[in-house]
Design a protein around this motif. Structure first.
Motif: not given
Length: 187
Positions: A111-124, A133-146
């Motif tokens: 799941v982590l690896l699939q999420g990693r790919n969603a941060t880098l690649y467009s998909d369907i 990626p910018s459509d599906v990764i919100p600020e809160e997720m970025a804050r948590d990851a940091l």
């Protein structure tokens, strides 16, 4: 490959992880949420590589290092992610959940690896909706990851860095093997 090469690689992995987190902070400050998460994940893999190098250095001293196997794991996103998650579970103060965490890695890491790919690649999505990626990764997720990445950095500074900067792994092979055997007998 010598033990000193492996120690050097562990140090460089830690240094690179720190740099990735610093760059993730710059991206976060510029509202680039998806790439922030990606770099935080990559930093986690660098921490995993440092732990793999420590293990390989011990295997080298014991005369059991299979470099080809080490290299395969070292290059595997899954293996690096499993390594750092295992290490985190092992040193967590909530050790009564250690076994449950280890058992859950088989489900968590993909799941982590699939999420990693969603941060880098467009998909369907399966319904046909395309996304960037910018459509599906919100600020809160970025804050948590940091926050998680900074926590990992603090853990590495406290637990991994002192080992690679000390002379522990530079002891003679026989001495290091003896220390390893004594440690394993206690475990």
């Amino acid at each position: 490959v010598t033990r000193e090469h492996l120690i050097s690689l562990a140090k460089k992995s830690l240094k690179n992880a720190r740099a990735l987190i610093e760059e993730a902070e710059l991206l976060f400050d510029n509202r680039r949420w998806a790439r922030t998460v990606f770099l935080c994940h990559a930093a986690g893999e660098e921490f995993g590589k440092a732990v793999q190098c420590l293990s390989a250095a011990m295997d080298h001293a014991r005369g059991v290092l299979d470099f080809a196997k080490f290299r395969r794991k070292f290059l595997s996103h899954r293996s690096k992610t499993e390594t750092i998650r295992f290490f985190e579970a092992m040193v967590s103060p909530e050790d009564d959940h250690f076994i449950d965490e280890i058992k859950g890695l088989g489900e968590e890491v993909p799941v982590l690896l699939q999420g990693r790919n969603a941060t880098l690649y467009s998909d369907i999505f399966s319904d046909g909706t395309a996304f960037a990626p910018s459509d599906v990764i919100p600020e809160e997720m970025a804050r948590d990851a940091l926050g998680w990445a900074k926590g990992r950095l603090a853990m590495a500074e406290a637990l991994i860095k002192p080992i690679v900067e000390s002379d522990v792994l530079r002891a003679e092979d026989d001495e290091l093997k003896k220390n390893y055997d004594e440690f394993m007998a206690i475990m």
